[in-house]
Design a protein around this motif. Structure first.
Motif, short mmCIF file in Angstrom:
data_model
loop_
_atom_site.label_atom_id
_atom_site.label_comp_id
_atom_site.label_asym_id
_atom_site.label_seq_id
_atom_site.Cartn_x
_atom_site.Cartn_y
_atom_site.Cartn_z
N LYS A 2 0.75 -1.22 0.17
CA LYS A 2 0.05 0.03 0.01
C LYS A 2 1.07 1.47 0.03
CE LYS A 2 -3.75 -2.55 2.70
NZ LYS A 2 -4.26 -2.52 3.92
N ILE A 3 0.97 2.06 -1.16
CA ILE A 3 1.94 2.95 -1.42
C ILE A 3 0.93 4.43 -1.61
CG2 ILE A 3 3.90 4.01 -2.66
CD1 ILE A 3 4.58 1.06 -3.33
N GLN A 4 1.39 5.43 -0.99
CA GLN A 4 0.65 6.59 -1.35
C GLN A 4 1.72 7.54 -1.95
OE1 GLN A 4 -1.52 8.66 1.82
NE2 GLN A 4 -2.09 9.95 0.44
N LEU A 5 1.40 8.41 -2.94
CA LEU A 5 2.20 9.27 -3.85
C LEU A 5 1.45 10.50 -3.37
CD1 LEU A 5 2.67 7.35 -7.09
CD2 LEU A 5 4.31 7.28 -5.23
N ILE A 6 2.41 11.56 -2.88
CA ILE A 6 1.87 12.96 -2.76
C ILE A 6 2.95 13.88 -3.44
CG2 ILE A 6 0.55 12.25 -0.81
CD1 ILE A 6 2.51 13.64 1.06
N GLY A 7 2.45 15.05 -3.59
CA GLY A 7 3.42 16.16 -4.23
C GLY A 7 2.83 17.27 -4.95
N PHE A 78 -5.98 6.57 4.20
CA PHE A 78 -4.69 6.03 3.63
C PHE A 78 -3.78 6.23 4.67
CE2 PHE A 78 -6.62 7.35 -0.58
CZ PHE A 78 -7.04 5.90 -1.03
N THR A 79 -4.01 6.05 5.89
CA THR A 79 -3.08 6.18 7.11
C THR A 79 -2.39 4.61 7.22
OG1 THR A 79 -5.02 5.85 8.73
CG2 THR A 79 -3.92 8.06 8.23
N ASP A 80 -3.12 3.66 6.70
CA ASP A 80 -2.44 2.35 6.89
C ASP A 80 -1.36 1.81 5.69
OD1 ASP A 80 -4.63 2.12 4.86
OD2 ASP A 80 -5.21 0.13 5.36
N ARG A 81 -1.02 3.12 5.21
CA ARG A 81 -0.12 2.59 4.04
C ARG A 81 1.23 2.25 4.35
NH1 ARG A 81 -0.47 8.60 4.17
NH2 ARG A 81 1.00 9.26 5.78
N ASP A 82 1.87 1.41 3.55
CA ASP A 82 3.21 0.83 4.05
C ASP A 82 4.33 1.98 3.62
OD1 ASP A 82 2.10 -1.66 4.63
OD2 ASP A 82 1.95 -2.07 2.43
N VAL A 150 4.82 14.72 8.29
CA VAL A 150 5.28 14.83 10.05
C VAL A 150 4.47 13.84 10.82
CG1 VAL A 150 5.08 16.35 11.88
CG2 VAL A 150 6.13 17.21 9.51
N HIS A 151 3.28 13.43 10.32
CA HIS A 151 2.45 12.68 11.12
C HIS A 151 2.12 11.15 10.79
CE1 HIS A 151 1.13 16.58 12.53
NE2 HIS A 151 0.92 15.90 13.54
N SER A 152 3.22 10.82 9.61
CA SER A 152 2.96 9.37 8.83
C SER A 152 3.51 8.46 9.95
CB SER A 152 4.09 9.39 7.73
OG SER A 152 3.64 7.94 7.03
N LYS A 153 2.68 7.51 10.05
CA LYS A 153 3.29 6.21 10.85
C LYS A 153 3.84 5.47 9.85
CE LYS A 153 -0.64 6.24 13.96
NZ LYS A 153 -0.23 7.85 14.58
N SER A 154 4.03 5.46 8.67
CA SER A 154 4.54 4.60 7.65
C SER A 154 5.99 5.39 7.36
CB SER A 154 3.95 4.24 6.46
OG SER A 154 3.84 5.62 5.60
N ASN A 179 11.79 -2.85 4.44
CA ASN A 179 10.72 -2.75 5.19
C ASN A 179 9.61 -3.52 5.07
OD1 ASN A 179 12.09 -0.65 6.76
ND2 ASN A 179 11.53 0.68 4.95
N PRO A 180 9.84 -5.20 5.04
CA PRO A 180 8.67 -5.74 4.90
C PRO A 180 7.35 -5.46 5.58
CG PRO A 180 10.53 -7.14 5.78
CD PRO A 180 11.04 -5.90 5.66
N LEU A 181 6.26 -5.96 5.12
CA LEU A 181 4.78 -5.80 5.63
C LEU A 181 4.70 -6.52 6.63
CD1 LEU A 181 3.04 -5.66 2.18
CD2 LEU A 181 4.36 -4.06 3.31
#
Length: 181
Positions: A2-7, A78-82, A150-154, A179-181
């Protein structure tokens, strides 16, 4: 996965997201599809409908790559992303990409010249506020993205998106494998 791209707009989130989805054979979610009803980006979906589409995707797909953010209308999305990937790009290159994209979408007549003689339109003017917007709830701004970082858990990976797609993909794959799941 689970990947999220921002920018910022124009950094290549959608292009990279689609590329990785094809390579990994996973679902690509473009968050613009939650926000906009049409390809002209003129009418938004109501928040309740966005939440339903988001929920349906999350129920259907265990593995995905997301291009963009839902934070402004769904702060827990999407806070559960890897992995969170923050794409950067020199503003000159970014605006060259954006102008080219705006011409492809709306034709040269969709732009006008600003006071300095640069091509622009309402969307490009909004893009100029990426670094000046101050509130994390301002969608698609550095304030929003920085809050997520700043607040990312991943883990967070920052990449310069001027690099070739394959290099970006390999950088992301390396972090996921490390960083394996």
């Amino acid at each position: 996965m689970k990947i999220q791209l921002i920018g910022a707009s124009g950094t290549g989130k959608s292009t990279l997201g689609n590329y990785i989805a094809e390579k990994e054979q996973i679902k690509w979610i473009d968050t613009d599809d939650y926000l906009w009803k049409d390809e002209n980006f003129s009418e938004n979906y109501p928040v309740q409908q966005r939440l339903k589409m988001y929920h349906d995707d999350r129920e259907t797909f265990e593995r995905f790559i997301v291009s963009g953010s839902v934070f402004s209308w769904n702060p827990t999305g999407f806070t559960d992303r890897d992995l969170l990937v923050f794409l950067t790009l020199d503003d000159e290159q970014r605006f060259q990409r954006l102008i080219k994209r705006e011409i492809a979408r709306g034709g040269i007549d969709s732009l006008w010249l600003d006071e300095q003689g640069y091509q622009t339109n309402d969307f490009l003017e909004w893009c100029k506020t990426y670094y000046t917007a101050q509130t994390p709830s301002d969608i698609g701004t550095f304030a929003e993205h920085n809050y997520q970082i700043v607040h990312s858990k991943s883990p967070v990976l920052k990449l310069d998106s001027s690099q070739p797609l394959e290099i970006l993909y390999q950088s992301i794959k390396h972090i996921i494998e490390k960083n394996p799941l």
